[in-house]
Design an enzyme around this catalytic site. Structure first.
Site, PDB file in Angstrom:
ATOM      1  N   GLU A  74     -61.851  10.724  -0.777  1.00  0.00           N
ATOM      2  CA  GLU A  74     -62.188   9.476  -1.460  1.00  0.00           C
ATOM      3  C   GLU A  74     -60.951   8.691  -1.900  1.00  0.00           C
ATOM      4  O   GLU A  74     -60.983   7.452  -1.935  1.00  0.00           O
ATOM      5  CB  GLU A  74     -63.090   9.752  -2.674  1.00  0.00           C
ATOM      6  CG  GLU A  74     -64.475  10.244  -2.331  1.00  0.00           C
ATOM      7  CD  GLU A  74     -64.590  11.755  -2.212  1.00  0.00           C
ATOM      8  OE1 GLU A  74     -65.709  12.266  -2.054  1.00  0.00           O
ATOM      9  OE2 GLU A  74     -63.528  12.424  -2.280  1.00  0.00           O
ATOM     10  N   MET A 122     -36.414  10.983  -4.535  1.00  0.00           N
ATOM     11  CA  MET A 122     -36.080  10.178  -5.702  1.00  0.00           C
ATOM     12  C   MET A 122     -35.920  11.047  -6.939  1.00  0.00           C
ATOM     13  O   MET A 122     -35.024  10.822  -7.762  1.00  0.00           O
ATOM     14  CB  MET A 122     -37.145   9.111  -5.937  1.00  0.00           C
ATOM     15  CG  MET A 122     -36.762   8.088  -6.989  1.00  0.00           C
ATOM     16  SD  MET A 122     -35.294   7.130  -6.555  1.00  0.00           S
ATOM     17  CE  MET A 122     -36.003   5.863  -5.511  1.00  0.00           C
ATOM     18  N   PHE A 124     -75.941  17.883 -12.413  1.00  0.00           N
ATOM     19  CA  PHE A 124     -75.004  18.206 -11.336  1.00  0.00           C
ATOM     20  C   PHE A 124     -74.285  16.950 -10.868  1.00  0.00           C
ATOM     21  O   PHE A 124     -74.902  15.938 -10.549  1.00  0.00           O
ATOM     22  CB  PHE A 124     -75.770  18.859 -10.178  1.00  0.00           C
ATOM     23  CG  PHE A 124     -74.922  19.171  -8.981  1.00  0.00           C
ATOM     24  CD1 PHE A 124     -73.921  20.138  -9.052  1.00  0.00           C
ATOM     25  CD2 PHE A 124     -75.110  18.494  -7.781  1.00  0.00           C
ATOM     26  CE1 PHE A 124     -73.134  20.424  -7.951  1.00  0.00           C
ATOM     27  CE2 PHE A 124     -74.329  18.775  -6.665  1.00  0.00           C
ATOM     28  CZ  PHE A 124     -73.342  19.746  -6.754  1.00  0.00           C
ATOM     29  N   GLN A 125     -72.969  17.025 -10.821  1.00  0.00           N
ATOM     30  CA  GLN A 125     -72.091  15.933 -10.389  1.00  0.00           C
ATOM     31  C   GLN A 125     -72.280  14.661 -11.214  1.00  0.00           C
ATOM     32  O   GLN A 125     -72.089  13.547 -10.721  1.00  0.00           O
ATOM     33  CB  GLN A 125     -72.271  15.642  -8.895  1.00  0.00           C
ATOM     34  CG  GLN A 125     -71.748  16.767  -8.012  1.00  0.00           C
ATOM     35  CD  GLN A 125     -71.636  16.407  -6.541  1.00  0.00           C
ATOM     36  OE1 GLN A 125     -72.342  15.528  -6.064  1.00  0.00           O
ATOM     37  NE2 GLN A 125     -70.753  17.083  -5.827  1.00  0.00           N
ATOM     38  N   LYS A 181     -79.076   6.925  -8.507  1.00  0.00           N
ATOM     39  CA  LYS A 181     -79.805   7.189  -7.261  1.00  0.00           C
ATOM     40  C   LYS A 181     -81.204   6.592  -7.295  1.00  0.00           C
ATOM     41  O   LYS A 181     -81.676   6.030  -6.289  1.00  0.00           O
ATOM     42  CB  LYS A 181     -79.877   8.697  -7.030  1.00  0.00           C
ATOM     43  CG  LYS A 181     -80.418   9.092  -5.664  1.00  0.00           C
ATOM     44  CD  LYS A 181     -80.270  10.596  -5.431  1.00  0.00           C
ATOM     45  CE  LYS A 181     -80.695  10.975  -4.010  1.00  0.00           C
ATOM     46  NZ  LYS A 181     -80.519  12.431  -3.762  1.00  0.00           N
TER      47      LYS A 181
END
Length: 584
Positions: A47, A471, A109-110, A159
């Site tokens: 993602e 760096m 969940f999630q 959802k």
């Protein structure tokens, strides 16, 4: 027609043609609606890659980039890319799935509060609780992303809202962007008066020039005024690199001519820049003799870090167009001799401080390679990761368009380069896109090679490999008495074999006399190509303004600063030990 299908049609109405995402549980109704639609969905492999790809798409085009993820870890993986868009003013809409409204607040969940989590890093967050809210939310999200100072907007979509009946909703109608007001006439008069009386004026241009679609107006202003100019990292290309009045980039790794000229000027004309700390060095000693004309769209930036003697807040293009005629008329009328002498001094300094590319030895000199590549691919879009290679690109690539330089400026996010490049390539399929990365940054989103291969994107990747976090290693060398802590990358994989595993052609080069052949191979080979370039681990980026110093106090061994650099790095008792050895 449910909420998800309505949203797909609304995205098309907003002009979206490509979106980047990764499916999951709570966003599945939207992905079901995508099936068979005209929208082109690019399946990334992480993602964060989706957010950076949408980011690169938006930077290259000026259009709104769109990324999609599911709830929980999908949404949280977008956060770095969203933050990058916020800090660099990139128009973006992020759509995240969310658990059903009946489950919100139950630690389902999630489930994550992505609405609250992203509030500090977006222009606005929306949480849809009913399908009837979708028309307002979508229209407002795209209007906000585009309007004023662009930036990211989040739509969190439960959802059950995606599944609700939407047959009663009208077809989506986009909202116009907010009109941008012009500065008052008095502001123009104040700015013109200050410019007229200045003997050593200097223009300081930033990323706002491209954001305000003001590149041509900026160039006309520079030409008309004949005032020497410096640019920020995000402003590179606003004035062509080869333009006589372009002194180069200012700041921590800026051009010596640019930094010294800023410190000596008596008027700083700031155009779409914000006095960022990497540009100013020690702010209290930045341009100490200068009064300030500050032109910016965002009123919050004017006077935030430096008092503006003349504040010109409004549309940059109109501001520049209004000031160009009077400033051009002033050119010969006042301070002609002093102004010409100042200009001659700046341009002579530019010639004296021009970088050299004749580094001795057989190893590859990264600045020379990048300068040569910019000559071979002058119209390429260049996407950079973050580190030494990012600064070498800024210093040595000859940019002629700010939208062809994609770089994570304010956030400095490693892993930006590859996904941003694939996003830019999808936006500009007929343009050469080149990603310049380092061995540290490259492995952060290396999985997107699979995306590049799947969609046959002809992205060329130049991987500068010094087997270290370059760096960080440079700063540890200069400011931490060479105590090299956790910068060793000598166990890097075989990058050519890794690329081949993804179906990407690759070539390895470690000698200066092989660079020309390697660059031609990369550019002329169809499809994606990785050029793995081994460079000296001890190579540093110069010049460098040390922390808490002003921009005139640059360190550069080529300019006679070797003693000062040595004083920063006293020998230690462990100097002769192998600081980069991997423990058994």
């Amino acid at each position: 027609m449910n909420g998800a299908r309505w949203l797909v049609q609304a995205l098309a109405a907003e002009g979206v043609d490509v979106l980047f995402g990764y499916p999951g549980g709570t966003i599945m109704p939207f992905y079901d609606a995508l099936h068979g639609s005209d929208l082109k969905h690019i399946l990334v492999r992480h993602e964060q890659g989706a957010a950076f790809a949408a980011n690169g798409y938006a930077r290259a085009s000026g259009r709104v980039g769109v990324c999609v993820a599911t709830s929980g870890p999908g949404a949280s993986n977008l956060v770095t890319g969203i933050a990058d868009a916020m800090l660099d003013s990139v128009p973006m809409v992020a759509i995240t799935g969310q658990v059903a409204t009946s489950l919100m607040g139950t630690d389902a969940f999630q489930e994550l509060d992505v609405f609250g989590m992203t509030m500090p890093i977006v222009k606005h967050s929306f949480l849809a609780r009913s399908v009837d809210e979708l028309p307002r939310i979508v229209a407002e999200a795209f209007r906000l992303a585009r309007s004023g100072r662009p930036g990211p907007v989040l739509i969190d979509l439960p959802k059950d809202v995606q599944n609700q009946d939407a047959s009663h909703l009208a077809a989506h109608v986009p909202l116009p962007t907010d009109p941008v007001a012009s500065a008052p006439d008095a502001a123009y008069h104040e700015a013109a008066a200050l410019i007229a009386h200045a003997k050593k004026p200097l223009i300081y241009g930033g990323g706002g020039i491209a954001l305000g679609d003001a590149v041509q107006s900026f160039r006309a202003f520079v030409e008309g005024s004949q005032i020497p100019s410096v640019l920020t990292l995000k402003g590179l290309g606003a004035l062509p690199a080869e333009h006589a009045l372009n002194l180069g980039m200012l700041g921590m790794h800026g051009n010596r001519a640019a930094n010294l000229s800023v410190q000596e000027c008596d008027l700083l004309i700031v155009v779409g820049a914000r006095f960022d700390d990497r540009a100013t060095g020690k702010l209290a000693e930045f341009a100490p003799n200068a009064r300030v004309v500050h032109m910016d769209l965002d009123a919050c930036e004017i006077g935030k870090l430096r008092y503006a003697d003349a504040a010109v807040q409004g549309d940059l293009r109109r501001s520049l167009d209004a000031l160009t005629p009077p400033v051009t008329a002033q050119l010969q009328a006042r301070n002609g001799g002093a102004r010409r002498a100042w200009r001659d001094t700046c341009l002579q300094r530019k010639r004296d401080c021009a970088p050299r590319y004749d580094a001795p030895g057989e190893t590859v000199y990264a600045p020379a390679l990048l300068r040569r590549l910019s000559e071979l691919a002058p119209e390429a879009i260049v996407s950079c990761d973050v580190g030494q290679h990012q600064m070498w690109v800024a210093q040595h690539w000859q940019f002629n368009n700010p939208r062809k330089h994609l770089t994570s400026g304010a956030l400095g996010a490693m892993g930006f380069g590859v996904p941003a490049a694939l996003g830019a390539q999808l936006e500009s399929p007929d343009t050469q896109v080149i990603c310049v990365s380092g061995d540290g940054s490259f492995l952060m989103n290396v999985q997107e090679l699979a995306t590049i291969a799947r969609y046959r994107l002809p992205v060329k990747i130049v991987l500068l490999d010094n087997q270290a976090l370059g760096m960080v290693r440079q700063w540890q060398e200069l400011f931490f008495e060479r105590r090299y802590s956790e910068v060793d990358l000598s166990d890097n994989p075989d990058f050519c074999a890794l690329a081949a595993a993804f179906g990407v052609k690759a070539m390895y080069v470690d000698r200066a006399d092989s660079v020309e052949e390697a660059l031609h191979y990369m550019l002329q080979t169809p499809g994606p190509v990785l050029l793995h370039v081994a460079i000296d681990q001890a190579a540093n980026v110069w010049p460098l303004v040390p922390p808490n110093h002003n921009n005139a106090q640059m360190l550069d061994p080529e300019a006679g600063d070797a003693d000062a650099i040595t004083s920063l790095t006293p020998p230690t008792t462990t100097e002769k030990e192998d600081a980069h050895a991997i423990p058994a």
